[in-house]
Scaffold this motif. Sequence first.
Motif, mmCIF file in Angstrom:
data_model
loop_
_atom_site.group_PDB
_atom_site.id
_atom_site.type_symbol
_atom_site.label_atom_id
_atom_site.label_comp_id
_atom_site.label_asym_id
_atom_site.label_seq_id
_atom_site.Cartn_x
_atom_site.Cartn_y
_atom_site.Cartn_z
ATOM 1 N N ASP A 1 0.891 -1.170 0.000
ATOM 2 C CA ASP A 1 0.000 0.000 0.000
ATOM 3 C C ASP A 1 0.929 1.220 0.000
ATOM 4 O OD1 ASP A 1 -1.807 2.016 0.502
ATOM 5 O OD2 ASP A 1 -2.620 1.135 2.340
ATOM 6 N N ILE A 2 1.058 1.827 -1.182
ATOM 7 C CA ILE A 2 2.180 2.740 -1.415
ATOM 8 C C ILE A 2 1.679 4.156 -1.751
ATOM 9 C CG2 ILE A 2 4.281 3.088 -2.789
ATOM 10 C CD1 ILE A 2 4.287 0.399 -1.348
ATOM 11 N N PRO A 3 2.129 5.158 -1.003
ATOM 12 C CA PRO A 3 1.810 6.540 -1.386
ATOM 13 C C PRO A 3 2.641 6.926 -2.608
ATOM 14 C CG PRO A 3 3.328 6.550 0.464
ATOM 15 C CD PRO A 3 3.008 5.100 0.175
ATOM 16 N N VAL A 4 2.010 7.536 -3.596
ATOM 17 C CA VAL A 4 2.733 7.942 -4.818
ATOM 18 C C VAL A 4 2.380 9.407 -5.093
ATOM 19 C CG1 VAL A 4 3.141 7.443 -7.265
ATOM 20 C CG2 VAL A 4 2.606 5.555 -5.690
ATOM 21 N N ILE A 5 3.178 10.299 -4.534
ATOM 22 C CA ILE A 5 2.961 11.736 -4.716
ATOM 23 C C ILE A 5 3.736 12.159 -5.961
ATOM 24 C CG2 ILE A 5 3.236 14.031 -3.699
ATOM 25 C CD1 ILE A 5 3.202 12.739 -0.937
ATOM 26 N N VAL A 6 3.010 12.511 -7.011
ATOM 27 C CA VAL A 6 3.642 12.774 -8.306
ATOM 28 C C VAL A 6 3.750 14.277 -8.534
ATOM 29 C CG1 VAL A 6 3.529 12.345 -10.785
ATOM 30 C CG2 VAL A 6 2.633 10.641 -9.185
ATOM 31 N N GLN A 7 4.982 14.731 -8.797
ATOM 32 C CA GLN A 7 5.211 16.151 -9.065
ATOM 33 C C GLN A 7 6.215 16.286 -10.201
ATOM 34 O OE1 GLN A 7 6.506 17.043 -4.965
ATOM 35 N NE2 GLN A 7 4.745 18.421 -4.833
ATOM 36 N N ASP A 8 5.986 17.260 -11.057
ATOM 37 C CA ASP A 8 6.960 17.568 -12.102
ATOM 38 C C ASP A 8 7.725 18.814 -11.676
ATOM 39 O OD1 ASP A 8 4.589 19.095 -12.369
ATOM 40 O OD2 ASP A 8 5.025 19.506 -14.477
ATOM 41 N N LYS A 9 9.030 18.784 -11.887
ATOM 42 C CA LYS A 9 9.887 19.892 -11.447
ATOM 43 C C LYS A 9 10.830 20.289 -12.569
ATOM 44 C CE LYS A 9 8.390 19.857 -7.210
ATOM 45 N NZ LYS A 9 7.527 20.930 -6.736
ATOM 46 N N LYS A 10 11.284 21.543 -12.471
ATOM 47 C CA LYS A 10 12.326 22.039 -13.361
ATOM 48 C C LYS A 10 13.452 22.553 -12.497
ATOM 49 C CE LYS A 10 10.499 25.293 -15.806
ATOM 50 N NZ LYS A 10 10.296 26.329 -16.845
ATOM 51 N N PHE A 11 14.653 22.495 -13.022
ATOM 52 C CA PHE A 11 15.805 22.976 -12.266
ATOM 53 C C PHE A 11 16.592 23.974 -13.099
ATOM 54 C CE2 PHE A 11 14.587 19.088 -10.279
ATOM 55 C CZ PHE A 11 14.826 19.305 -8.930
ATOM 56 N N ASN A 12 17.192 24.918 -12.365
ATOM 57 C CA ASN A 12 18.113 25.852 -12.968
ATOM 58 C C ASN A 12 19.391 25.669 -12.162
ATOM 59 O OD1 ASN A 12 19.496 27.971 -13.962
ATOM 60 N ND2 ASN A 12 17.960 29.533 -13.458
ATOM 61 N N GLY A 13 20.331 24.877 -12.705
ATOM 62 C CA GLY A 13 21.467 24.468 -11.891
ATOM 63 C C GLY A 13 20.958 23.632 -10.731
ATOM 64 N N GLU A 14 21.292 24.083 -9.523
ATOM 65 C CA GLU A 14 20.872 23.327 -8.349
ATOM 66 C C GLU A 14 19.503 23.778 -7.821
ATOM 67 O OE1 GLU A 14 23.524 21.628 -4.601
ATOM 68 O OE2 GLU A 14 24.081 23.454 -5.631
ATOM 69 N N SER A 15 18.990 24.889 -8.374
ATOM 70 C CA SER A 15 17.772 25.485 -7.800
ATOM 71 C C SER A 15 16.510 25.002 -8.498
ATOM 72 C CB SER A 15 17.818 27.007 -7.943
ATOM 73 O OG SER A 15 18.994 27.503 -7.381
ATOM 74 N N LEU A 16 15.447 24.902 -7.726
ATOM 75 C CA LEU A 16 14.136 24.673 -8.318
ATOM 76 C C LEU A 16 13.784 25.884 -9.163
ATOM 77 C CD1 LEU A 16 11.952 23.218 -5.420
ATOM 78 C CD2 LEU A 16 12.470 22.111 -7.614
ATOM 79 N N ASP A 17 13.233 25.627 -10.332
ATOM 80 C CA ASP A 17 12.912 26.692 -11.280
ATOM 81 C C ASP A 17 11.398 26.724 -11.466
ATOM 82 O OD1 ASP A 17 12.554 28.367 -13.414
ATOM 83 O OD2 ASP A 17 13.815 27.215 -14.807
ATOM 84 N N ALA A 18 10.786 27.832 -11.088
ATOM 85 C CA ALA A 18 9.323 27.933 -11.161
ATOM 86 C C ALA A 18 8.860 28.727 -12.377
ATOM 87 C CB ALA A 18 8.786 28.575 -9.888
ATOM 88 N N SER A 19 9.768 29.008 -13.290
ATOM 89 C CA SER A 19 9.359 29.818 -14.448
ATOM 90 C C SER A 19 8.592 28.955 -15.448
ATOM 91 C CB SER A 19 10.596 30.422 -15.119
ATOM 92 O OG SER A 19 11.356 29.391 -15.710
ATOM 93 N N SER A 20 7.816 29.599 -16.287
ATOM 94 C CA SER A 20 7.088 28.828 -17.297
ATOM 95 C C SER A 20 7.344 29.429 -18.669
ATOM 96 C CB SER A 20 5.599 28.796 -16.979
ATOM 97 O OG SER A 20 5.102 30.101 -16.850
ATOM 98 N N ALA A 21 7.169 28.589 -19.663
ATOM 99 C CA ALA A 21 7.488 28.987 -21.030
ATOM 100 C C ALA A 21 6.512 30.052 -21.523
ATOM 101 C CB ALA A 21 7.424 27.768 -21.943
ATOM 102 N N ILE A 22 6.981 30.859 -22.462
ATOM 103 C CA ILE A 22 6.126 31.861 -23.102
ATOM 104 C C ILE A 22 4.947 31.129 -23.762
ATOM 105 C CG2 ILE A 22 7.464 31.809 -25.248
ATOM 106 C CD1 ILE A 22 7.104 34.895 -25.294
ATOM 107 N N PHE A 23 3.792 31.738 -23.769
ATOM 108 C CA PHE A 23 2.526 31.164 -24.285
ATOM 109 C C PHE A 23 1.916 30.140 -23.337
ATOM 110 C CE2 PHE A 23 4.557 31.958 -28.572
ATOM 111 C CZ PHE A 23 3.906 33.171 -28.748
ATOM 112 N N ASN A 24 2.636 29.777 -22.281
ATOM 113 C CA ASN A 24 2.070 28.806 -21.346
ATOM 114 C C ASN A 24 1.402 29.575 -20.219
ATOM 115 O OD1 ASN A 24 1.573 27.139 -19.210
ATOM 116 N ND2 ASN A 24 3.689 26.518 -18.906
ATOM 117 N N ASP A 25 0.074 29.538 -20.176
ATOM 118 C CA ASP A 25 -0.666 30.228 -19.126
ATOM 119 C C ASP A 25 -1.222 29.236 -18.107
ATOM 120 O OD1 ASP A 25 -1.674 32.427 -17.791
ATOM 121 O OD2 ASP A 25 -3.610 32.303 -18.822
ATOM 122 N N THR A 26 -0.660 28.013 -18.094
ATOM 123 C CA THR A 26 -1.181 27.032 -17.148
ATOM 124 C C THR A 26 -0.367 26.998 -15.860
ATOM 125 O OG1 THR A 26 0.160 25.298 -18.106
ATOM 126 C CG2 THR A 26 -2.046 25.517 -18.968
#
Length: 423
Positions: free
Chosen positions: A140-165
Amino acid sequence: VGPDGVRSFDLDMQSGTSDLGHGPDTETWGVNGSYLGPTIRAKRGEKVRMNVSNRLGVTSTLHWHGMHLPAAMDGGPHQLVEPGTTWSPQWTVDQPAATLWYHPHMHGETADHVYRGIAGMFLIDDANGPALPDRYGVDDIPVIVQDKKFNGESLDASSAIFNDTGVLGDEIMVNGTPGPYLDVTTERVRLRLLNASNARVYNFGFSDDQDFQLIGTDGGLLAKPVAMQNLRLSPGARAEIVVALSPDTTTVLRSTPPDLGAGFWNDRFAGGADSFDILQLRAASTLASNAVVPEILSTLPDLGDPTVTRRFDLTSSTSLNNKSMDTNRIDEVVTVGTTEVWEVHNSSGQVHNFHVHDVQFQVLDTDDPSLAGRKDTVYIAPNETRRLLMRFTDFTDPSMPYMFHCHLLRHEDQGLMGQFVVV
Ligand code: C2O
Ligand code: CU
């Protein structure tokens, strides 16, 4: 459990560093640790108290997504936890066994706080439930799914142009682990899938198109298991699935391009062309037998006949019914004890979903088996209308609202949210 019969949980929201596959010093946030938080478990009928301490240095909140509870305990944008303080909501767990979760709900900052890592599962157990694989961490396994982006070692929260999601990552983490695998030691394994991503919709399935059984959705077990090969899960939503494995094989839980129904380009900008491996399941050479999924899982509630219909339009990525969220405005007043239909249309041309606090609803007029059970979050494609049947049973408070909103966190922060009170 204290002398007052209340089970207390201490939850410290804190910042720290984590190794998310890009070096040991990625700055992250977590609960009782540096990334994500502990799985909270409580039984139906139990009284619980959450001692939520904020050591983040900024104001936040902690919301119990999917929980039926008084509005003042909900952890929404009105239950601010200031830095250095502790907030201690208390309630009685009064709903069926389910996979719920918790995350911040700080208006305007929710996307940022969740992306940094504040989220965890909240499991409700019910002693009267059916026999299912239930050994946490074994079958019985918890599966917390997240997609991430990185900029070097840092989490990157920016989004691509035209992406309003909102931010769409190019790497998948499961429970904060990149490139995850699970050593399976039993004939079948139950996966509690939580889409804790900011914006990404997944279309889960297995590498060899193997069938799995869907046994539960947001608010608990289905009436009966459903065999399927693909399951769409939008941000905030959960699903419990059981998959059977053969000895000495490897199967990969993956996500293939979801049908977002927004048209070729909009689908692409919203991540609708992306595929990912999510979690590798490595079966041992001998597998222990464990519970087979029974044919009857639960009885869905009879919510009664609706006496009120409310209409909502997701009018843009910043507005609902052409209004942007105002924490000082009550949008809807619901009378306790009524059954209502909330008819939610998406006229924006963009990708959204819809989440309602306090209740689990039934999605009407659909034969999609993944929408057959208790839901609190539902995907709504452009031009689509969903009719949601819900009943408001108790917890009146004329001065404290619950929220309803899109669970793509950027949209929620930008104002695709409203407030209702139950009186
Ligand atoms: Cu999961 Cu109003 O949120
Ligand atoms: Cu949205």
